[in-house]
Design a protein around this motif. Structure first.
Motif, mmCIF file in Angstrom:
data_model
loop_
_atom_site.group_PDB
_atom_site.id
_atom_site.type_symbol
_atom_site.label_atom_id
_atom_site.label_comp_id
_atom_site.label_asym_id
_atom_site.label_seq_id
_atom_site.Cartn_x
_atom_site.Cartn_y
_atom_site.Cartn_z
ATOM 1 N N ASN A 28 0.786 -1.197 -0.070
ATOM 2 C CA ASN A 28 0.186 -0.042 -0.178
ATOM 3 C C ASN A 28 0.731 1.190 -0.207
ATOM 4 O O ASN A 28 0.186 2.122 0.267
ATOM 5 C CB ASN A 28 -0.875 0.098 1.263
ATOM 6 C CG ASN A 28 -1.719 -1.277 1.204
ATOM 7 O OD1 ASN A 28 -2.503 -1.550 0.055
ATOM 8 N ND2 ASN A 28 -2.052 -1.733 2.344
ATOM 9 N N GLU A 35 3.487 1.884 -2.565
ATOM 10 C CA GLU A 35 4.257 2.164 -3.951
ATOM 11 C C GLU A 35 3.178 2.534 -4.903
ATOM 12 O O GLU A 35 2.202 2.046 -5.127
ATOM 13 C CB GLU A 35 4.750 0.651 -4.357
ATOM 14 C CG GLU A 35 6.110 0.231 -3.642
ATOM 15 C CD GLU A 35 6.832 -0.776 -4.283
ATOM 16 O OE1 GLU A 35 6.292 -1.539 -5.287
ATOM 17 O OE2 GLU A 35 8.163 -1.113 -3.806
ATOM 18 N N ASN A 36 3.601 3.587 -5.764
ATOM 19 C CA ASN A 36 2.773 4.085 -6.866
ATOM 20 C C ASN A 36 3.433 3.411 -8.039
ATOM 21 O O ASN A 36 2.660 3.479 -9.046
ATOM 22 C CB ASN A 36 2.621 5.592 -6.691
ATOM 23 C CG ASN A 36 1.991 6.392 -5.749
ATOM 24 O OD1 ASN A 36 0.703 5.523 -5.535
ATOM 25 N ND2 ASN A 36 2.296 7.287 -4.997
ATOM 26 N N LYS A 37 4.677 2.906 -7.929
ATOM 27 C CA LYS A 37 5.363 2.205 -9.136
ATOM 28 C C LYS A 37 6.012 1.195 -8.717
ATOM 29 O O LYS A 37 6.385 0.979 -7.619
ATOM 30 C CB LYS A 37 6.289 3.308 -9.778
ATOM 31 C CG LYS A 37 5.849 4.330 -10.509
ATOM 32 C CD LYS A 37 6.877 5.293 -11.097
ATOM 33 C CE LYS A 37 6.276 6.316 -11.795
ATOM 34 N NZ LYS A 37 7.173 7.181 -12.692
ATOM 35 N N ASP A 55 3.161 1.842 -13.510
ATOM 36 C CA ASP A 55 2.765 3.111 -12.898
ATOM 37 C C ASP A 55 1.318 3.053 -12.594
ATOM 38 O O ASP A 55 0.399 3.371 -13.380
ATOM 39 C CB ASP A 55 3.032 4.241 -13.683
ATOM 40 C CG ASP A 55 2.863 5.561 -13.119
ATOM 41 O OD1 ASP A 55 1.797 5.663 -12.271
ATOM 42 O OD2 ASP A 55 3.520 6.473 -13.639
ATOM 43 N N ILE A 56 0.967 2.676 -11.003
ATOM 44 C CA ILE A 56 -0.353 2.577 -10.943
ATOM 45 C C ILE A 56 -1.351 3.667 -10.746
ATOM 46 O O ILE A 56 -2.236 3.422 -11.324
ATOM 47 C CB ILE A 56 -0.252 1.870 -9.539
ATOM 48 C CG1 ILE A 56 0.313 0.548 -9.450
ATOM 49 C CG2 ILE A 56 -1.715 1.697 -8.791
ATOM 50 C CD1 ILE A 56 0.817 -0.124 -7.821
ATOM 51 N N ALA A 57 -0.812 4.637 -10.359
ATOM 52 C CA ALA A 57 -1.606 5.915 -10.520
ATOM 53 C C ALA A 57 -1.911 6.619 -11.792
ATOM 54 O O ALA A 57 -2.909 6.721 -12.178
ATOM 55 C CB ALA A 57 -0.863 6.963 -9.800
ATOM 56 N N LYS A 105 1.443 -6.437 -6.942
ATOM 57 C CA LYS A 105 1.266 -5.996 -5.678
ATOM 58 C C LYS A 105 1.584 -7.039 -4.586
ATOM 59 O O LYS A 105 1.723 -6.680 -3.176
ATOM 60 C CB LYS A 105 -0.013 -5.274 -5.374
ATOM 61 C CG LYS A 105 -0.255 -3.798 -5.635
ATOM 62 C CD LYS A 105 -1.336 -3.212 -5.070
ATOM 63 C CE LYS A 105 -1.469 -1.689 -5.458
ATOM 64 N NZ LYS A 105 -2.824 -0.967 -4.992
#
Length: 225
Positions: free
Chosen positions: A125, A127-129, A138-140, A166
């Motif tokens: 919960n 990491e955005n990458k 790149d999740i965002a 994830k």
């Protein structure tokens, strides 16, 4: 430098000793319990970074202990068992186990699984990458690149990849993936999942016949490495 604390819940003294020697020689701090009840008390009083849980305990089944731990403990639990049947493995994974190793196991494999599970704890919960070799997620931005080239993934393929990534190092069962991606009621559609994994591999793997990212755990599910 001191590493993570690990709790061993196993009723076999020889196994506990072997695990203690292996873990301490790799700078882990070790707690031990020989019953499920003692293990739960230790875990509550000294919450470890990871738990190694035997299925065959003298007071309660390891499956029961796993379910009880998962009501409040949210870090990694690796199951150790002499049982090697798919039903037993799937049951443990569906009940919240992070991973499953069959006895006897090699120390190097155990240590690799532990490192992977602890990395997952630390990155959960946050990491955005996610970067895996030449693959970057790149999740965002909902963008996936391979060797700096943007891959064209469908929304479902992207969601599937993110779910696997994830949970890096963890075996996700067919039923778990189907429920998370397609919802309750789709948990028997394993052929549907197989098709999507196949199309995803075509896009992210250099050689889909020799995958580097998504590995099949036969009869159980998939693991992202």
């Amino acid at each position: 430098m001191s590493k993570a604390e690990i709790l061993i819940i196993d009723d076999e003294p020889q196994i506990r000793k072997l695990l203690e020697i292996t873990l301490k020689s790799n700078d882990y701090k070790v707690w031990q319990a020989e019953t499920g009840k003692a293990g739960i008390i230790l875990a509550a009083n000294h919450p470890p970074e990871l738990i190694l849980l035997d299925i065959g305990l003298p007071d309660k089944s390891g499956h029961e202990i796993l379910k009880e731990l998962r009501t409040w403990y949210n870090k990694s639990i690796i199951i150790l068992s002499v049982q090697n049947n798919e039903a037993d493995i799937v049951s443990a994974l569906d009940n919240g186990a992070t991973d499953y190793l069959t006895k006897p196991f090699r120390s190097a494999e155990l240590l690799a699984r532990i490192r992977s599970a602890i990395r997952r704890n630390q990155s959960a919960n946050t990491e955005n990458k996610i970067v895996s070799g030449d693959l970057e997620i790149d999740i965002a931005a909902r963008v996936v690149t391979k060797k700096n080239e943007v891959l064209k993934l469908t929304a479902t393929e992207f969601n599937l990849l993110v779910l696997l990534a994830k949970n890096e190092g963890r075996v996700l069962t067919h039923q778990f993936i189907l429920k998370e991606i397609w919802g309750v009621g789709s948990q028997t559609e394993t052929q549907y999942l197989r098709v999507f994994v196949g199309t995803l591999r075509k896009k992210i793997e250099t050689n889909q016949n020799k995958p580097q990212h998504i590995f099949t755990e036969s009869g159980v599910g998939y693991r992202f490495v």
